[in-house]
Every structure is written in C-alpha cells, then in structure tokens.
Design a protein around this motif. Structure first.
Motif, mmCIF file in Angstrom:
data_model
loop_
_atom_site.group_PDB
_atom_site.id
_atom_site.type_symbol
_atom_site.label_atom_id
_atom_site.label_comp_id
_atom_site.label_asym_id
_atom_site.label_seq_id
_atom_site.Cartn_x
_atom_site.Cartn_y
_atom_site.Cartn_z
ATOM 1 N N TYR A 135 24.461 38.541 47.427
ATOM 2 C CA TYR A 135 24.397 38.010 46.104
ATOM 3 C C TYR A 135 25.045 36.546 46.358
ATOM 4 C CZ TYR A 135 23.119 42.513 44.129
ATOM 5 O OH TYR A 135 22.559 43.551 43.615
ATOM 6 N N LYS A 138 34.388 35.603 35.342
ATOM 7 C CA LYS A 138 32.931 36.085 34.923
ATOM 8 C C LYS A 138 31.919 35.470 35.986
ATOM 9 C CE LYS A 138 34.227 36.118 29.998
ATOM 10 N NZ LYS A 138 34.035 35.562 28.538
ATOM 11 N N TRP A 139 30.945 36.330 36.521
ATOM 12 C CA TRP A 139 29.920 35.629 37.380
ATOM 13 C C TRP A 139 28.641 35.830 37.068
ATOM 14 C CZ3 TRP A 139 32.231 33.316 41.866
ATOM 15 C CH2 TRP A 139 33.418 33.382 42.171
ATOM 16 N N GLU A 140 27.813 34.937 37.495
ATOM 17 C CA GLU A 140 26.442 35.141 37.217
ATOM 18 C C GLU A 140 25.750 35.048 38.595
ATOM 19 O OE1 GLU A 140 24.530 32.160 34.959
ATOM 20 O OE2 GLU A 140 25.652 30.399 35.712
ATOM 21 N N LEU A 187 26.756 33.982 43.941
ATOM 22 C CA LEU A 187 27.248 34.026 42.537
ATOM 23 C C LEU A 187 27.872 32.619 42.251
ATOM 24 C CD1 LEU A 187 29.132 37.380 42.855
ATOM 25 C CD2 LEU A 187 26.817 37.166 41.948
ATOM 26 N N ARG A 188 27.754 32.248 40.851
ATOM 27 C CA ARG A 188 28.508 31.116 40.354
ATOM 28 C C ARG A 188 29.524 31.604 39.071
ATOM 29 N NH1 ARG A 188 24.532 26.776 38.678
ATOM 30 N NH2 ARG A 188 24.154 28.308 36.844
ATOM 31 N N ARG A 189 30.987 31.233 39.291
ATOM 32 C CA ARG A 189 31.545 31.428 38.233
ATOM 33 C C ARG A 189 31.476 30.712 37.081
ATOM 34 N NH1 ARG A 189 37.129 32.912 39.408
ATOM 35 N NH2 ARG A 189 37.097 31.518 41.421
ATOM 36 N N MET A 190 31.190 31.382 35.794
ATOM 37 C CA MET A 190 30.943 31.092 34.755
ATOM 38 C C MET A 190 32.205 30.491 33.897
ATOM 39 S SD MET A 190 28.446 34.199 33.502
ATOM 40 C CE MET A 190 28.064 33.498 31.755
ATOM 41 N N PRO A 196 27.997 40.967 37.149
ATOM 42 C CA PRO A 196 26.605 41.422 36.518
ATOM 43 C C PRO A 196 26.321 42.769 36.881
ATOM 44 C CG PRO A 196 26.139 39.300 37.725
ATOM 45 C CD PRO A 196 27.543 39.897 38.167
#
Length: 446
Positions: free
Chosen positions: A440, A25-27, A442-445, A382
């Motif tokens: 983008y 999951k990425w944000e 991104l950061r892994r959630m 996202p």
C-alpha cells in the motif's frame, strides 16, 4: 481494568485535543498485489524505498526467499528467487540495505546458522544479486539477528549476534563501497557475554544529540525468563563508546563493565527482550523503556531517565495483569511499549500494546513520565488494511512499514497474514493456504 486506566480513558474522552495531535490518519493512494506468501508462522518481511527504486523481500508460498524491485514511477515489480528457504523459525527475519554506490545487500534466514548474505554485482540490477555468504570470514558460523545501519555519511554498517541465546557476542562490520569489501568496525565485540550469557540489544539509534544510543539486557540461558540488568551506552561514531555521563568504556562491554546498568532487574522478574528502547525528552535526555513486574508482581512499563547524575526510574503504567512467560523459542508478545518521543506542540508520547487493555498512545507528563491522557487507536489505517482476508482459523494480520525514505507525509506498507508464533516448532495438522502479500502507498491525512 485498573482504576488508573479508566481514569486516563475518561480524561481522553473529556479533553481530546492531545489525542487529535498524536493520532495518525492514513489514506490509500495506491495498492498492489505482490504475490502469495508463506502463512504457516510469522517471520519478518522487509520493505525498502531508496528513490527512484523500491525493494521488497519475503518468503513465498514455497518458503523461498524472494526479492522484488521496481521503479517508483512504475507499478510492477520484477522478482528474483534466492537459494534459501525458511523452516519454522520466526527468528529468521530478512533485512536489506543499499550502499552509497547503489548495490543492494540482503541478509536473513539465520538463527545460529552460517552467514547468509547476498549482494548485487551491478548497481540497481536485480539480476546481478548473487550469494556472497561471507564478510570478514571469521565468527560467521553462528549468526542471528542481522541488522544494517546507514550512517549519516552513507557508510553501511552490519551487526549481528555471534553465538546463541545465553552465550554470545555482538559484532559490527563496516563496508568499503569502493573495494566492495567488509572489515570489522570494532576489533573486539561491542557486547560480549562469553559462554555465560548473551545480550539482547535495541539499537543503536541516532538520537537528536547526534550520538548513537543503545540499550540492552543480558540473558543467562535460552529461557526468556532469565533476562536481567537493563543497560545503556552511547557513542559518537559507533567505535568509541561511553557511559551516559561521558566516561569512556573499554571494549568489549561485558556483564561486569561498570557504569552501564540502568536498572539491576534480577532474573524472573519480568524483564523481557521485546519493547525495550531508547527515547528522548524535550531536553534530549535519554529515556530507557522496558517491561518488568512491579512489587505486586504485575506487568508494568517503566521509563528510566538520566537526571542529576543518576537513573531515575518511573513506573508509567498501572495495569492489574501479570504476563507470565518462560522457555525458549519465539513467543507472542502480550505487552509492548515504544520509545518515548516528542510529538506536536511539545507533548511527550509513547505507544503501547496490551493483550488485555488494547493498544494506543500515552501522552506523558514530562516531569513524571506518567500518562496525562490515553489515546486509543491512534494509528488509523483504512479498514481494508486492518481487515483479515483469510477464513482459516487463527490467522492474524502482519504489517511491515517502509524502512527507507518515502516522500514527506507519505509511506509504504506491506500487509500479509499468518498463524501466530509456535515456539519455532513445526505445526501439526492442516496448514493455511498462502497469504496474499499486498503493498500500500499511503498518505498521512491532516
């Protein structure tokens, strides 16, 4: 859908703990609009993070190769247009690397054409990027599929196919950063099909055992249905190569070399040069992934593992569908699979994509390499990244992940849109307007 697929899906719904462990999951932390990009057909763009710098390479609205550079703590890119433009060939991807002294190397826009190679003359200075178009000066007139490898000690290796589909060889060069010169890493080709066939390799990749692993198949003609004989070799230094059981190989490796064939798949039995990889299990045993037809003529994913002095072949999928392919030029891949990997909690996992059954990740039984769980949509980006922006009919979203070294649990991603492959032929009729190329962060959630 097959009963097997539905069974796996039911298991996933009933016990989703493995799926929770393998789902990414990425944000979005930040996003930038890079500029207009060519959208008439897909061709590989490249993103490379080498802190404190980041580089992007793409074909702009006029199809010209453009390289951008920025510092990671600064938002805007600076761009430099390079004197080469892409035609209609989806083979003409771009690759980049930075050597140990900070000089950027760029190569691409080649399909059986003379070498195209650019290099900085001053470290980290984009304006100093100039055409070199020469490495060792021999066998550089029919170049396809360029790749860079950076070894653990920082050496830069470049390899490519010399020749054409159905008649070619794989050559490896190594770069001396002090003298800024290239030489052959190997005195002969690594893989050589002569004028009778050519190899389609995947790798070399550095495995958990510290060795380089390579798999490939041979092809007799430009017709993609003439692939055959999925094969494997390994090396400790990219110079000395051996079979999976440690027997030294004389170079070049040819179709007649003994001890390298994993599965002697004949031509026209579904072996295709997309989605073949080397992966590993928890015992660091190599697993070769590939696609072929089963006994009923249906398209399946197979995983072959070296066990008790032989390759043991496992059918991992059980789909009721046949992907019929033939001819030359770039084609859209209806079925692919990634390498077998070790995930959290010791699970073996394998990503897959199927035009009829969707995409996801299998959780594999390590003993049988059969799915014990099928997790759909395991890479959750996202919505704005997955969403198509263009209203032009037939457009598809393209993504390119960072090939460099972003911070831990973070990554960068390029997004743009194009029409699908067209067998490398010009399109008739109206063409789409340029796509917006976006970057983008991104950061892994958790």
């Amino acid at each position: 859908m097959s009963a097997f697929f539905w069974t796996c899906l039911a298991v996933a719904c009933a016990a989703n703990a493995p799926c929770d462990l393998v789902t990414e999951k990425w944000e979005i932390l930040d996003a930038w609009e890079i500029g207009p990009a060519w959208a008439g057909h897909p061709v590989g763009f490249f993103l490379l993070t080498v802190p404190p710098y980041q580089y992007v390479a793409f074909y702009d609205a006029e199809r010209q190769l453009v390289v951008g550079q920025r510092k990671l703590d600064e938002s805007p890119f600076r761009f430099k247009k390079l004197p080469t433009s892409v035609g209609w060939d989806s083979h003409n991807s771009i690759v980049m690397a930075v050597d140990k002294r900070g000089y950027l190397h760029v190569s691409g826009n080649m399909h059986v054409t003379p070498l195209i190679h650019f290099r900085m003359t001053r470290p980290h200075d984009l304006e100093s990027l100039i055409p070199i178009h020469k490495m060792v000066g021999e066998n550089e007139d029919r170049v396809t599929y360029p790749h860079f490898i950076t070894t653990p000690n920082g050496d830069l290796v470049f390899y490519y196919r010399d020749g054409a589909s159905g008649r070619g060889r794989q050559l490896f060069n190594v770069y001396d950063a002090e003298s800024q010169s290239w030489r052959r890493l190997l005195p002969v080709p690594l893989l050589d099909g002569g004028e009778e066939m050519s190899a389609y390799p995947s790798g070399p990749i550095l495995g958990p055992d510290g060795m380089w692993h390579l798999c490939w198949m041979w092809r007799d003609t430009p017709d993609c249905s003439t692939n055959h004989d999925i094969s494997y070799a390994r090396s400790r230094d990219l110079v000395h190569w051996e079979t999976v059981d440690g027997r030294p190989l004389n170079l070049p490796i040819t179709p007649a070399t003994p001890g390298v064939i994993v599965d002697p798949v004949p031509i026209k039995l579904g072996l295709i040069n997309v989605g073949h990889h080397v992966g590993f299990d928890s015992q660091r045993r190599p697993i070769v992934t590939y696609h072929k037809y089963d006994q009923a003529g249906r398209s399946q994913i197979y995983n072959a593992r070296w066990e008790n002095d032989r390759w043991v072949i496992y059918q991992t999928s059980n789909w009721e569908y046949r992907w019929e392919f033939s001819g030359g030029g770039s084609i859209g891949a209806e079925i692919t699979a990634g390498p077998v990997q070790i995930a959290k909690a010791g699970y073996l996992v394998q990503k897959f994509s199927h035009s009829q059954y969707g995409s996801g990740t299998w959780v594999l039984d390590e003993k049988t390499l059969r799915p014990i769980d099928t997790c759909l949509h395991t890479v959750r980006l996202p919505a704005e990244i997955a969403r198509r922006e263009s209203e032009f009919p037939g457009m598809e979203v393209r993504l390119a992940w960072d090939s460099g070294k972003p911070p831990a649990e973070e990554s960068y991603l390029l997004k743009w849109e194009t029409l699908p492959p067209n067998r490398d032929r010009p399109r008739a009729g109206p063409l789409p307007p340029p796509s917006t190329l976006r970057l983008y962060h991104l950061r892994r959630m958790p």
